[in-house]
Motif scaffolding. Structure first.
Motif, mmCIF file in Angstrom:
data_model
loop_
_atom_site.group_PDB
_atom_site.id
_atom_site.type_symbol
_atom_site.label_atom_id
_atom_site.label_comp_id
_atom_site.label_asym_id
_atom_site.label_seq_id
_atom_site.Cartn_x
_atom_site.Cartn_y
_atom_site.Cartn_z
ATOM 1 N N ALA A 107 0.974 -1.255 -0.068
ATOM 2 C CA ALA A 107 -0.103 -0.063 0.066
ATOM 3 C C ALA A 107 0.705 1.366 -0.263
ATOM 4 N N ALA A 108 2.059 1.177 -0.710
ATOM 5 C CA ALA A 108 2.729 2.453 -0.841
ATOM 6 C C ALA A 108 2.558 2.959 -2.348
ATOM 7 N N SER A 109 3.235 3.981 -2.489
ATOM 8 C CA SER A 109 2.930 4.535 -3.888
ATOM 9 C C SER A 109 4.413 4.653 -4.481
ATOM 10 N N PRO A 110 4.568 4.359 -5.910
ATOM 11 C CA PRO A 110 5.646 4.855 -6.563
ATOM 12 C C PRO A 110 5.698 6.346 -6.755
ATOM 13 N N CYS A 111 7.130 6.775 -6.564
ATOM 14 C CA CYS A 111 7.140 8.349 -6.965
ATOM 15 C C CYS A 111 8.407 8.549 -7.930
ATOM 16 N N PRO A 112 7.877 8.343 -9.120
ATOM 17 C CA PRO A 112 8.807 8.290 -10.237
ATOM 18 C C PRO A 112 9.792 9.592 -10.501
ATOM 19 N N VAL A 113 11.041 9.112 -10.909
ATOM 20 C CA VAL A 113 12.055 10.126 -11.295
ATOM 21 C C VAL A 113 12.277 10.002 -12.594
ATOM 22 N N ARG A 114 12.649 10.995 -13.165
ATOM 23 C CA ARG A 114 12.933 11.149 -14.602
ATOM 24 C C ARG A 114 14.156 10.391 -14.994
ATOM 25 N N MET A 115 14.331 9.675 -16.015
ATOM 26 C CA MET A 115 15.497 9.015 -16.416
ATOM 27 C C MET A 115 16.197 9.769 -17.878
ATOM 28 N N ASP A 116 17.478 9.461 -18.148
ATOM 29 C CA ASP A 116 17.967 9.735 -19.392
ATOM 30 C C ASP A 116 18.532 8.362 -19.732
ATOM 31 N N ASP A 117 19.466 8.292 -20.680
ATOM 32 C CA ASP A 117 20.152 7.044 -21.314
ATOM 33 C C ASP A 117 21.062 6.627 -20.336
ATOM 34 N N GLN A 118 21.330 7.246 -19.119
ATOM 35 C CA GLN A 118 22.377 6.701 -18.054
ATOM 36 C C GLN A 118 21.400 6.517 -16.762
ATOM 37 N N GLY A 119 20.184 6.352 -17.097
ATOM 38 C CA GLY A 119 18.956 6.092 -15.607
ATOM 39 C C GLY A 119 18.849 7.217 -15.124
ATOM 40 N N MET A 120 18.612 6.942 -13.725
ATOM 41 C CA MET A 120 17.818 7.884 -12.751
ATOM 42 C C MET A 120 18.631 9.299 -12.880
ATOM 43 N N VAL A 121 18.070 10.470 -13.151
ATOM 44 C CA VAL A 121 18.728 11.743 -13.037
ATOM 45 C C VAL A 121 18.719 12.459 -11.543
ATOM 46 N N PRO A 122 20.131 12.550 -11.158
ATOM 47 C CA PRO A 122 20.278 13.297 -9.881
ATOM 48 C C PRO A 122 19.350 14.541 -9.469
ATOM 49 N N GLU A 123 19.455 15.446 -10.704
ATOM 50 C CA GLU A 123 18.662 16.619 -10.215
ATOM 51 C C GLU A 123 17.145 16.411 -10.242
ATOM 52 N N SER A 124 16.684 15.537 -10.984
ATOM 53 C CA SER A 124 15.294 15.093 -10.982
ATOM 54 C C SER A 124 14.999 14.375 -9.781
ATOM 55 N N LEU A 125 16.007 13.601 -9.132
ATOM 56 C CA LEU A 125 15.711 13.031 -7.976
ATOM 57 C C LEU A 125 15.735 14.093 -6.778
ATOM 58 N N ARG A 126 16.131 14.941 -6.824
ATOM 59 C CA ARG A 126 16.252 15.951 -5.879
ATOM 60 C C ARG A 126 14.804 16.745 -6.145
ATOM 61 N N GLN A 127 14.577 16.851 -7.414
ATOM 62 C CA GLN A 127 12.999 17.778 -7.613
ATOM 63 C C GLN A 127 12.141 16.891 -6.984
ATOM 64 N N ALA A 128 12.087 15.398 -7.321
ATOM 65 C CA ALA A 128 10.772 14.627 -6.966
ATOM 66 C C ALA A 128 10.735 14.731 -5.412
ATOM 67 N N VAL A 129 11.759 14.674 -4.635
ATOM 68 C CA VAL A 129 11.868 14.826 -3.203
ATOM 69 C C VAL A 129 11.274 16.277 -2.888
ATOM 70 N N ALA A 130 11.675 17.234 -3.378
ATOM 71 C CA ALA A 130 11.307 18.606 -2.843
ATOM 72 C C ALA A 130 9.784 18.530 -3.277
ATOM 73 N N ALA A 131 9.279 17.900 -4.459
ATOM 74 C CA ALA A 131 7.820 18.060 -4.618
ATOM 75 C C ALA A 131 6.862 17.247 -3.896
ATOM 76 N N TRP A 132 7.500 16.258 -3.274
ATOM 77 C CA TRP A 132 6.655 15.137 -2.508
ATOM 78 C C TRP A 132 5.913 15.697 -1.432
ATOM 79 N N THR A 133 4.590 15.518 -1.281
ATOM 80 C CA THR A 133 3.544 16.136 -0.198
ATOM 81 C C THR A 133 2.880 15.020 0.600
#
Ligand SMILES: Cc1ncc(COP(=O)(O)O)c(C=O)c1O
Length: 432
Positions: free
Chosen positions: A150-176
């Protein structure tokens, strides 16, 4: 259910060629024959029925591992939740050889493969309502395991090297969500489905963000040894575990892609308090991986092959898939250029095609289902991108909306023969 399994119904269609699965090729399995000799008498001394007694001959002697040998009776007995001592010895040696973490109290615990290891890690670290950071295209069984708690995925943008560090930071900042995000799940090598492989710099950058934001990383790495652009084990990319100074990486290791998936054997490496919890979880669920599988692995890896044989085997499996990858690339360049785009995967088992669909088709709702149906009509199965789409619980899409928002198909190159792969791609071209 795992959505990938729902595609198995198409396999019954006569003449269909499937590039759908990520099945290891049986020619990479190192076992030519497994035989078991049954006892001739039962407990009371009565002869066993002839058919059973004659079943086969034995190739498993009763004490078949020289170092801390599990006897046959040990293999057949209830074991311990951490795994048999001998096979754990191999897991520890392998971790030291390739991934030595930069802190002292790490340990290993046996699992029934990475599906099992992930489900257990998620149950231990996620409560209902929690969010779990995942790659935007994610292994479906992992998405289902997240749903299961009963948890929820919180998707992080990828590029051709996988998860993007800056997008990881943004996803965490946007989490409510009510509770902070604490866990990242990622596949650093030969990512399923995109084939993306994180460079050394990307691995370090993701680890650094995880440190900064105090996040745990579940590193699911079943394709680690299937890296094609380095000449040997010595050239493999460092794992996130090997960068870990804090005990924040939980690394999932599997023998599925390099020995045989039916063995259901893998291991989890983490800080000892975490491996203890997984051991306790094993004790009340699977108890242990199969004693047969552990005994066979211990015999093979410690006794028969040793390190030299293991390395030779890894190199030959790598070479097998590298040549399959290269021949698929040649066929795709010839047949699919313009119809879709892809990046040559440097690791793993998958090509990830982004479809260049005509605007007239893209404007029609349900067009990706139509593309899939046309593929089936032409006798080829690839996995629709929507199966991998990580959507947070808060986003509700109809099946067609979901399919249309994922204009991708995943092709596995590990299983089919070269001529079938070629025919599959010709059929895909016709369907597109
Ligand atoms: C990313 C990923 N994790 C885990 C698995 C399953 O691994 P195991 O057989 O060890 O459960 C797969 C296999 O398809 C995979 O692609």
């Amino acid at each position: 259910p795992s959505p990938l399994k729902s595609l198995t119904k198409y396999l019954k269609l006569p003449g269909l060629i499937s590039l759908g699965a990520g099945l290891p090729h049986p020619e990479t399995f190192p076992f030519a024959r497994l035989s078991v000799e049954t006892k001739e008498h039962d407990v009371t001394g009565r002869p066993m029925p002839a058919a059973t007694a004659q079943a086969t001959t034995s190739s498993l002697p009763s004490d078949f591992v020289s170092d801390a040998p599990p006897t046959l009776n040990t293999a057949l007995q209830y074991g311990v939740g951490r795994g048999l001592a001998s096979v754990r010895k191999f897991f520890v040696e392998e971790t030291r050889r390739l991934h030595l973490p930069r802190y002292a109290n790490w340990d290993v615990v046996a699992t029934c493969g990475n599906t099992d290891g992930f489900a257990k890690a998620v149950s231990l670290f996620c409560d209902p309502g929690d969010g779990l950071l995942v790659e935007e295209w994610c292994y479906p069984a992992a998405l289902e395991a997240i749903k299961q708690v009963a948890a929820s995925p919180c998707p992080v943008r990828m590029d051709d090297q996988g998860m993007v560090p800056e997008s990881l930071r943004q996803a965490v900042a946007a989490w409510t969500g009510a509770r902070p995000l604490r866990v990242i799940y990622l596949v650093p090598t030969g990512q399923n489905p995109t084939g993306a492989c994180m460079s050394l710099e990307r691995r370090q950058a993701i680890y650094d963000v995880a440190r900064e934001l105090d996040l745990i990383i579940i590193e699911d790495d079943p394709y680690y040894h299937l890296q094609y652009d380095g000449p040997s084990d010595a050239a493999l990319l460092p794992s996130l575990l090997s960068m870990d100074t804090d005990g924040r990486v939980i690394r999932l290791e599997s023998l599925s892609k390099i020995l045989a998936p039916g063995m259901r054997l893998g291991w989890l490496v983490a800080a000892k308090p975490i491996t203890d919890l997984v051991q306790y979880y094993n004790e009340i669920t699977t108890q242990q991986p199969s004693g047969w599988s552990q005994a066979i692995a211990a015999h093979l890896l410690l006794d028969s092959w040793g390190q030299a044989g293991w390395q030779r085997h890894l190199a030959s499996v790598r070479e097998n898939y590298r040549s399959k990858r290269d021949s698929l690339q040649t066929i795709c360049e010839r047949e699919l250029t313009g119809l879709c785009e892809w990046t040559l995967p440097s690791s793993g088992m998958f090509f990830w095609f982004r479809l260049n669909l005509p605007a007239s088709l893209k404007s029609q709702p349900g067009h990706m289902q139509r593309v899939f149906d046309r593929c089936i009509k032409h006798g080829v199965l690839l996995v629709p991108g929507s199966q991998f789409l990580a959507l947070p619980d808060s986003v509700a899409l109809s099946p067609d909306e979901k399919a249309d928002s994922a204009p991708y198909l995943r092709a596995g190159f590990s299983y089919e023969t070269a001529d079938k792969v070629e025919e599959a791609i010709l059929r895909l071209r016709k369907a597109l």
